[in-house]
Design an enzyme around this catalytic site. Structure first.
Site, PDB file in Angstrom:
ATOM      1  N   HIS B 117       0.877  -1.173   0.000  1.00 22.44           N
ATOM      2  CA  HIS B 117       0.000   0.000   0.000  1.00 22.44           C
ATOM      3  C   HIS B 117       0.920   1.231   0.000  1.00 22.44           C
ATOM      4  O   HIS B 117       2.033   1.163   0.525  1.00 22.44           O
ATOM      5  CB  HIS B 117      -0.832  -0.061   1.281  1.00 22.44           C
ATOM      6  CG  HIS B 117      -1.908   0.956   1.410  1.00 22.44           C
ATOM      7  ND1 HIS B 117      -1.653   2.254   1.784  1.00 22.44           N
ATOM      8  CD2 HIS B 117      -3.255   0.874   1.237  1.00 22.44           C
ATOM      9  CE1 HIS B 117      -2.804   2.924   1.831  1.00 22.44           C
ATOM     10  NE2 HIS B 117      -3.788   2.106   1.507  1.00 22.44           N
ATOM     11  N   ASP B 193       3.369  -4.468   7.923  1.00 23.57           N
ATOM     12  CA  ASP B 193       2.147  -3.684   7.788  1.00 23.57           C
ATOM     13  C   ASP B 193       0.975  -4.636   8.038  1.00 23.57           C
ATOM     14  O   ASP B 193       0.679  -5.499   7.218  1.00 23.57           O
ATOM     15  CB  ASP B 193       2.074  -3.079   6.384  1.00 23.57           C
ATOM     16  CG  ASP B 193       0.758  -2.340   6.138  1.00 23.57           C
ATOM     17  OD1 ASP B 193      -0.095  -2.304   7.055  1.00 23.57           O
ATOM     18  OD2 ASP B 193       0.588  -1.802   5.025  1.00 23.57           O
ATOM     19  N   GLN B 196      -4.175  -4.971   6.971  1.00 25.73           N
ATOM     20  CA  GLN B 196      -5.140  -5.866   6.339  1.00 25.73           C
ATOM     21  C   GLN B 196      -5.164  -7.257   6.983  1.00 25.73           C
ATOM     22  O   GLN B 196      -6.077  -8.033   6.736  1.00 25.73           O
ATOM     23  CB  GLN B 196      -4.782  -5.983   4.841  1.00 25.73           C
ATOM     24  CG  GLN B 196      -5.938  -6.151   3.910  1.00 25.73           C
ATOM     25  CD  GLN B 196      -6.977  -5.057   4.005  1.00 25.73           C
ATOM     26  OE1 GLN B 196      -8.111  -5.285   4.437  1.00 25.73           O
ATOM     27  NE2 GLN B 196      -6.599  -3.842   3.621  1.00 25.73           N
ATOM     28  N   LYS B 219     -10.365  -0.765  10.480  1.00 29.35           N
ATOM     29  CA  LYS B 219     -10.618  -1.899   9.585  1.00 29.35           C
ATOM     30  C   LYS B 219     -11.021  -3.149  10.371  1.00 29.35           C
ATOM     31  O   LYS B 219     -11.296  -4.192   9.793  1.00 29.35           O
ATOM     32  CB  LYS B 219      -9.364  -2.213   8.754  1.00 29.35           C
ATOM     33  CG  LYS B 219      -9.026  -1.137   7.721  1.00 29.35           C
ATOM     34  CD  LYS B 219      -7.906  -1.629   6.822  1.00 29.35           C
ATOM     35  CE  LYS B 219      -7.133  -0.509   6.159  1.00 29.35           C
ATOM     36  NZ  LYS B 219      -7.863   0.124   5.060  1.00 29.35           N
ATOM     37  N   CYS B 359      -4.699   2.579  -3.638  1.00 30.99           N
ATOM     38  CA  CYS B 359      -3.476   3.079  -3.007  1.00 30.99           C
ATOM     39  C   CYS B 359      -2.326   2.100  -3.160  1.00 30.99           C
ATOM     40  O   CYS B 359      -1.529   1.896  -2.239  1.00 30.99           O
ATOM     41  CB  CYS B 359      -3.698   3.400  -1.528  1.00 30.99           C
ATOM     42  SG  CYS B 359      -4.938   4.657  -1.262  1.00 30.99           S
TER      43      CYS B 359
END
Lengths: 143, 403
Positions: B117, B193, B196, B219, B359
């Site tokens: 991302h 990261d 997600q 999220k 993104c």
């Protein structure tokens, strides 16, 4: 008009069978406009004669149906106008988008007036105005 | 687990005209989270950390309890290894501006993957430019794996490796534990990261041996505006502060300051205690549901969706063939149709999907497309919603003027 109707009655025809999607042999000006929300771009080409009349114009590039159709409609109506007339035409279009144009002014936009509803959709306004902003930059930069 | 009972917890889902398939962008929130935030402001609110009266102490306790909850959720060794931020983007920037700016030098290398991302690309581009370091991209193969050959881009020159645990476009889970091992072998730090992955799977930062792990609350059923950075204590301890100001100091004189202990060193200004409490409630909710249920439900929905879409000749799907590798993410294009138009037509039928570059422009360039559409499902979505989505998809080409 609801969105599907807009596509069916205006957008699809110009998107699938654009009249002005091509490259000009000797463009006076070429400018690329980019929509940062989607990365789409439109390449506007203009040919002006010595009196500042737009003798030909075209567009190319990847984009959604709304931006492609809007480019095609704009170019169709801008060919034959001189710079001042073209800028006035673009200004009226932007006034329609911002909701400040009178009914008469909107009528003067002819087929471009049909983009009014889509231009008022927050998610798609940028698609509808990309080509117009790009053309405005070309014509103003020339002054 | 009763899916209808779960859905009844989410006020926004009561409006059944809508199919919400943009969960990878942000999830919806259950009433338990909304009530926890509401309750904080109704009963506990005061400026945490500094006040010496009952309400402020209560707010401090609520905030620190939320930190503890996050630490247990990620299996961090200590509470002070959890720094509250606004979101994963801020967490990653914190690492870039502090650890990386202090430790990456000219000629060093930063290795990231092509799946990242923008929030896990731009901070490293900034560091590389400012420090004269080299930014390298790991590219995946046709099976969406990183080959051993490709992973050799991690070398003695590598100072930092950053990788997303789950791709927000392809849905695949990356082998961050293995990559962390490779990074550590060459003395580099591993940044994961988790934006997600955290909503979708059980995460154990110690097992992954991640040096830094970033995620967002919104999220995963939490409020917008709260996220966290996990960092190993010895690294956080040695790092300079990110933002400076109130709450993060020990003493300040006209000439300078000494900084507070962890975690407060990295939490300048009045903290977002209300949303931290909301995030803790979201974690409670997710763990009550259980990740076994969440993973099963998402895989079932992905399978249903992917198999129905595979039968449609005008649809191109992106991501692995295996339906169990999607984390609820289905990225696609319809032949001849721009994803923005696809999304607008579906919107007119109250189906919410994402369209654009997500993104992740370098990834889309690698795939070779300008933009895609993306449907992303979460555990509260239903088979009926997938069926409605697929039925609407079948009509999109017609609405856009194709025979």
């Amino acid at each position: 008009m609801d969105l599907k109707q807009i596509y069916r009655e205006i957008v699809n025809e110009h998107n699938l069978h654009p009249e002005h999607k091509r490259d000009l042999a000797n463009p006076t000006y070429v400018l690329q406009g980019v929509n940062p929300t989607c990365g789409d771009d439109v390449n506007i080409q203009v040919e002006l004669d010595e009196n500042g009349v737009i003798t030909d114009a075209s567009f190319s590039g990847a984009g959604c149906a709304v931006s492609q159709a809007s480019s095609d409609i704009m170019i169709d109506q801008i060919i034959g106008k001189n710079k001042e007339e073209a800028l006035q035409f673009i200004e009226t279009f932007m006034e329609m988008v911002h909701g400040t144009a009178s009914e008469e002014e909107i009528e003067s936009l002819d087929e471009a007036a049909a983009l009014s509803d889509v231009a008022h959709m927050p998610a798609r306004a940028k698609c509808a105005t990309l080509a117009w902003h790009t053309m405005e930059k070309i014509l103003k930069g020339e002054e | 687990m009763d899916l209808q009972a779960i859905r009844a917890d989410f006020p926004i889902l009561a409006d059944e005209r809508y199919v919400y398939f943009d969960n990878a962008a942000t999830s919806q929130r259950p009433r338990q989270v909304l009530e926890a935030i509401d309750n904080f402001y109704r009963t506990t609110n005061a400026n945490p950390l500094r006040g010496l009266y009952e309400w402020s102490i209560g707010a401090t306790e609520a905030y620190e309890k939320a930190r503890s909850r996050v630490a247990r959720f990620l299996n961090a060794e200590r509470d002070e290894e959890i720094i509250f931020t606004r979101n994963a983007t801020e967490s990653l920037n914190l690492v870039a501006y502090t650890w990386a700016m202090a430790n990456v030098n000219e000629g060093d290398e930063i290795v990231i993957s092509i799946m990242e991302h923008h929030s896990n690309i731009l901070p490293w581009q900034m560091v590389a430019k400012k420090k004269g370091a080299v930014l390298k991209f790991l590219e995946y193969d046709e099976k969406f794996n990183f080959s051993d050959e490709e992973l050799k881009k991690i070398t003695d020159k590598t100072k930092l490796v950053a990788m997303t645990y789950v791709s927000n476009v392809l849905g695949v889970t990356n082998p961050v534990k293995k990559v962390a091992e490779l990074a550590h072998k060459v003395g580099a730090v591993m940044v994961v990261d988790g934006a997600q992955s955290t909503p979708h799977k059980k995460v154990d930062v110690q097992d992954l041996d991640a040096d830094f792990y970033a995620f967002s609350g919104h999220k995963m059923l939490g409020p917008m505006g709260i996220g966290a950075l996990y960092g190993k204590r010895e690294l956080l301890d040695a790092m300079p502060p990110f933002l400076t100001g109130g709450e993060m100091i020990e003493t300040v004189t006209r000439e300078g300051a000494t900084y507070a202990e962890l975690p407060h060193k990295f939490e300048a200004g009045t903290v977002n205690a209300g949303d931290a409490v909301g995030l803790a409630a979201a974690i409670d909710y997710l763990e009550d549901i259980g990740f076994d249920f969440i993973v099963n439900q998402e895989n079932r929905l992905s399978k249903l969706c992917l198999e129905a879409m595979r039968d449609l000749p005008y649809i191109t799907l992106y991501g692995p063939l295996e339906t169990g590798r999607h984390s609820g993410i289905v990225t696609f294009n319809i032949e001849g149709c721009h994803p923005h138009d696809v999304s607008s037509v579906l919107d007119s039928e109250h189906i919410c999907i994402r369209a654009g570059h997500h993104c992740a422009q370098p990834l889309l360039q690698y795939i070779g497309v300008n933009a895609t559409a993306r449907a992303s499902m979460y555990f509260y979505n239903t088979d009926e919603e997938v069926e409605r989505f697929v039925e609407s998809l079948k009509k999109v080409r017609g609405w856009l003027g194709f025979e």
